[in-house]
Motif scaffolding. Structure first.
Motif, PDB file in Angstrom:
ATOM      1  N   LEU A 106       0.823  -1.205   0.000  1.00 41.96           N
ATOM      2  CA  LEU A 106       0.000   0.000   0.000  1.00 41.96           C
ATOM      3  C   LEU A 106       0.860   1.259   0.000  1.00 41.96           C
ATOM      4  CD1 LEU A 106      -2.787   1.188   0.014  1.00 41.96           C
ATOM      5  CD2 LEU A 106      -2.925   0.840   2.474  1.00 41.96           C
ATOM      6  N   ILE A 107       1.941   1.236   0.758  1.00 36.17           N
ATOM      7  CA  ILE A 107       2.845   2.395   0.800  1.00 36.17           C
ATOM      8  C   ILE A 107       3.502   2.606  -0.559  1.00 36.17           C
ATOM      9  CG2 ILE A 107       5.022   3.244   1.778  1.00 36.17           C
ATOM     10  CD1 ILE A 107       4.103   1.996   4.454  1.00 36.17           C
ATOM     11  N   GLU A 108       3.844   1.521  -1.247  1.00 34.22           N
ATOM     12  CA  GLU A 108       4.419   1.653  -2.595  1.00 34.22           C
ATOM     13  C   GLU A 108       3.429   2.300  -3.549  1.00 34.22           C
ATOM     14  OE1 GLU A 108       5.604  -2.297  -3.587  1.00 34.22           O
ATOM     15  OE2 GLU A 108       7.552  -2.136  -2.563  1.00 34.22           O
ATOM     16  N   LYS A 109       2.144   1.996  -3.389  1.00 36.32           N
ATOM     17  CA  LYS A 109       1.121   2.625  -4.229  1.00 36.32           C
ATOM     18  C   LYS A 109       1.003   4.113  -3.906  1.00 36.32           C
ATOM     19  CE  LYS A 109      -1.664  -1.534  -4.972  1.00 36.32           C
ATOM     20  NZ  LYS A 109      -2.968  -2.195  -4.743  1.00 36.32           N
ATOM     21  N   LEU A 110       1.129   4.472  -2.642  1.00 39.31           N
ATOM     22  CA  LEU A 110       1.090   5.881  -2.252  1.00 39.31           C
ATOM     23  C   LEU A 110       2.287   6.624  -2.835  1.00 39.31           C
ATOM     24  CD1 LEU A 110      -0.031   5.590   1.494  1.00 39.31           C
ATOM     25  CD2 LEU A 110      -1.393   6.409  -0.425  1.00 39.31           C
ATOM     26  N   GLU A 111       3.439   5.954  -2.872  1.00 44.64           N
ATOM     27  CA  GLU A 111       4.633   6.572  -3.460  1.00 44.64           C
ATOM     28  C   GLU A 111       4.416   6.880  -4.938  1.00 44.64           C
ATOM     29  OE1 GLU A 111       7.844   3.902  -2.763  1.00 44.64           O
ATOM     30  OE2 GLU A 111       7.814   4.151  -0.595  1.00 44.64           O
ATOM     31  N   GLY A 112       3.576   6.077  -5.601  1.00 42.77           N
ATOM     32  CA  GLY A 112       3.312   6.274  -7.021  1.00 42.77           C
ATOM     33  C   GLY A 112       2.505   7.525  -7.320  1.00 42.77           C
ATOM     34  N   LEU A 113       1.990   8.179  -6.287  1.00 43.97           N
ATOM     35  CA  LEU A 113       1.205   9.397  -6.479  1.00 43.97           C
ATOM     36  C   LEU A 113       2.070  10.650  -6.528  1.00 43.97           C
ATOM     37  CD1 LEU A 113      -1.763   8.606  -4.054  1.00 43.97           C
ATOM     38  CD2 LEU A 113      -1.742   8.406  -6.546  1.00 43.97           C
ATOM     39  N   VAL A 114       3.374  10.483  -6.296  1.00 40.01           N
ATOM     40  CA  VAL A 114       4.290  11.631  -6.335  1.00 40.01           C
ATOM     41  C   VAL A 114       5.456  11.309  -7.260  1.00 40.01           C
ATOM     42  CG1 VAL A 114       3.692  12.520  -4.055  1.00 40.01           C
ATOM     43  CG2 VAL A 114       5.453  10.766  -4.261  1.00 40.01           C
ATOM     44  N   SER A 115       6.362  12.247  -7.417  1.00 41.27           N
ATOM     45  CA  SER A 115       7.522  12.026  -8.280  1.00 41.27           C
ATOM     46  C   SER A 115       8.462  11.004  -7.643  1.00 41.27           C
ATOM     47  CB  SER A 115       8.274  13.340  -8.500  1.00 41.27           C
ATOM     48  OG  SER A 115       8.958  13.725  -7.312  1.00 41.27           O
ATOM     49  N   ASP A 116       9.406  10.499  -8.442  1.00 40.23           N
ATOM     50  CA  ASP A 116      10.379   9.544  -7.921  1.00 40.23           C
ATOM     51  C   ASP A 116      11.187  10.156  -6.777  1.00 40.23           C
ATOM     52  OD1 ASP A 116       9.575   7.656  -9.740  1.00 40.23           O
ATOM     53  OD2 ASP A 116      11.129   8.148 -11.215  1.00 40.23           O
ATOM     54  N   TYR A 117      11.487  11.442  -6.881  1.00 41.19           N
ATOM     55  CA  TYR A 117      12.251  12.112  -5.822  1.00 41.19           C
ATOM     56  C   TYR A 117      11.450  12.162  -4.522  1.00 41.19           C
ATOM     57  CZ  TYR A 117      14.699  13.797 -10.007  1.00 41.19           C
ATOM     58  OH  TYR A 117      15.370  13.868 -11.199  1.00 41.19           O
ATOM     59  N   GLN A 118      10.194  12.522  -4.624  1.00 37.44           N
ATOM     60  CA  GLN A 118       9.348  12.607  -3.440  1.00 37.44           C
ATOM     61  C   GLN A 118       9.037  11.223  -2.877  1.00 37.44           C
ATOM     62  OE1 GLN A 118       6.280  14.778  -5.489  1.00 37.44           O
ATOM     63  NE2 GLN A 118       6.858  16.730  -4.554  1.00 37.44           N
ATOM     64  N   GLY A 119       8.972  10.231  -3.786  1.00 40.65           N
ATOM     65  CA  GLY A 119       8.752   8.861  -3.335  1.00 40.65           C
ATOM     66  C   GLY A 119       9.877   8.378  -2.441  1.00 40.65           C
ATOM     67  N   LYS A 120      11.111   8.751  -2.793  1.00 41.17           N
ATOM     68  CA  LYS A 120      12.259   8.392  -1.950  1.00 41.17           C
ATOM     69  C   LYS A 120      12.160   9.069  -0.582  1.00 41.17           C
ATOM     70  CE  LYS A 120      15.443   7.707  -5.820  1.00 41.17           C
ATOM     71  NZ  LYS A 120      16.642   8.233  -6.542  1.00 41.17           N
ATOM     72  N   GLU A 121      11.650  10.287  -0.571  1.00 36.96           N
ATOM     73  CA  GLU A 121      11.467  11.015   0.689  1.00 36.96           C
ATOM     74  C   GLU A 121      10.456  10.302   1.582  1.00 36.96           C
ATOM     75  OE1 GLU A 121      10.100  15.484   2.149  1.00 36.96           O
ATOM     76  OE2 GLU A 121      10.539  15.108   0.047  1.00 36.96           O
ATOM     77  N   LEU A 122       9.370   9.800   0.979  1.00 36.67           N
ATOM     78  CA  LEU A 122       8.382   9.040   1.743  1.00 36.67           C
ATOM     79  C   LEU A 122       8.980   7.728   2.251  1.00 36.67           C
ATOM     80  CD1 LEU A 122       5.133   9.358  -0.410  1.00 36.67           C
ATOM     81  CD2 LEU A 122       5.594  10.462   1.771  1.00 36.67           C
TER      82      LEU A 122
END
Length: 335
Positions: A106-122
């Motif tokens: 589920l967290i990986e899906k949430l990461e998909g809602l932002v850019s790759d850079y922001q996904g790393k931040e999450l």
């Protein structure tokens, strides 16, 4: 001149590239966009690219253009801000009823809602490994079935599980009531004390009960309509959770308590800020609330270190004393 292969998908790929590779702090040049499209076997020229970007802007995608030594394009706002997604990630991590595997998915899906850079931040803030999580991998499907039953106004049946010590001192899961299926009119799903609960009407007992969703298995939606009575029609979820301490229900009684003024915030948090209080003296006040008496209620009182005193009814006073005596017996013995 015929269009090159993939032109019909060009706008979609361009949108994906901008959403994944850019944000308000990271832009991408036209040349880099053209190279990224080429990786998808799509040819693009600068002029047509500018037209495509304008089309996406007209569609509603917030694409910003910045000029320094080069011109860069970036998606500057999205449906979800990073701060909002961090709150959702925290909620997933802290939810005991969601298994470790499902939490990560589920967290990986949430990461998909932002850019790759922001996904790393999450991702940097994700700590799943050592948290206590549920073990029921099918909980998503259970929740879906329960929601469908409520929306379809149908009764359900299910197995309700419990943990026991089995052979070799292993903890095993078994069905309650020797495997007899529970038949319930589902009313409401709620989240309390890090767990997910189903609130429903038990026709056999003729009372509203609650059940841990992660302990529910083999849900079947029945053809029979849900019960319709005054208790169900007038059900108030907020009031129900106020009187049930951590969902450990017991006999419901009107309890009057004497409280130190310093704890008024604690009382408001638990019972709401609209409760009626009576000034007892300069340092204390009284109030009365309907409470389901349980060990959790007594534990809550104990945690307030004498700042709350039960005045009535006497059976609740006696129950609290019995709890204190039971705890004391583990630490103090007569000589």
């Amino acid at each position: 001149m015929p269009k090159s292969s993939g032109q019909k998908l060009k706008l979609l790929y361009l949108r994906d590239i901008l959403l994944k590779k850019t944000d308000e702090n990271h832009g991408i040049t036209a040349a880099e966009i053209i190279d990224s499209l080429a990786e998808k076997n799509i040819k693009s020229e600068r002029k047509s690219l500018y037209d495509d970007i304008e089309t996406l802007q007209n569609y509603g995608l917030d694409i910003c253009k910045t000029k320094t030594n080069t011109t860069k394009y970036a998606v500057c706002s999205r449906d979800f801000e990073v701060t909002e997604l961090k709150l959702l990630v925290d909620a997933v991590q802290s939810s005991r009823f969601i298994t470790r595997k499902k939490s990560i998915e589920l967290i990986e899906k949430l990461e998909g809602l932002v850019s790759d850079y922001q996904g790393k931040e999450l991702r940097r803030d994700v700590y799943i490994t050592n948290r206590v999580k549920g073990l029921n991998e099918k909980i998503y499907y259970v929740v879906d079935s329960l929601q469908n039953a409520i929306s379809q106004n149908k009764k359900i049946s299910f197995l309700y599980m419990k943990w026991e010590i089995g052979e070799g001192s292993k903890i095993v899961k078994t069905a309650r009531k020797n495997g007899k299926r529970y038949v319930i009119s589902p009313i409401w799903l709620c989240w309390d004390d890090e767990n997910y609960y189903l609130v429903g009407y038990d026709s056999e007992s003729q009372i509203i009960k609650h059940y841990r969703v992660d302990k529910i298995e083999s849900v079947e939606i029945l053809d029979e309509k849900r019960e319709q009575n005054k208790e169900i029609l007038e059900f108030d979820g907020a009031k129900y959770t106020k009187k049930i301490f951590s969902m450990y229900g017991g006999e419901e009684l009107e309890v009057t308590m004497l409280v130190d003024n310093s704890l008024v915030g604690v009382i408001a948090d638990q019972f709401g800020d609209d409760i009626f209080i009576v000034k007892e003296n300069e340092n204390q006040f009284r109030f009365t609330a309907k409470i389901s008496i349980s060990s959790q209620f007594y534990a809550w009182l104990f945690g307030l270190k004498g700042g709350v005193k039960i005045l009535s009814p006497q059976k609740v006073v006696d129950g609290f004393k019995a709890q204190l005596d039971a705890v004391s017996a583990n630490y103090f013995t007569s000589e």
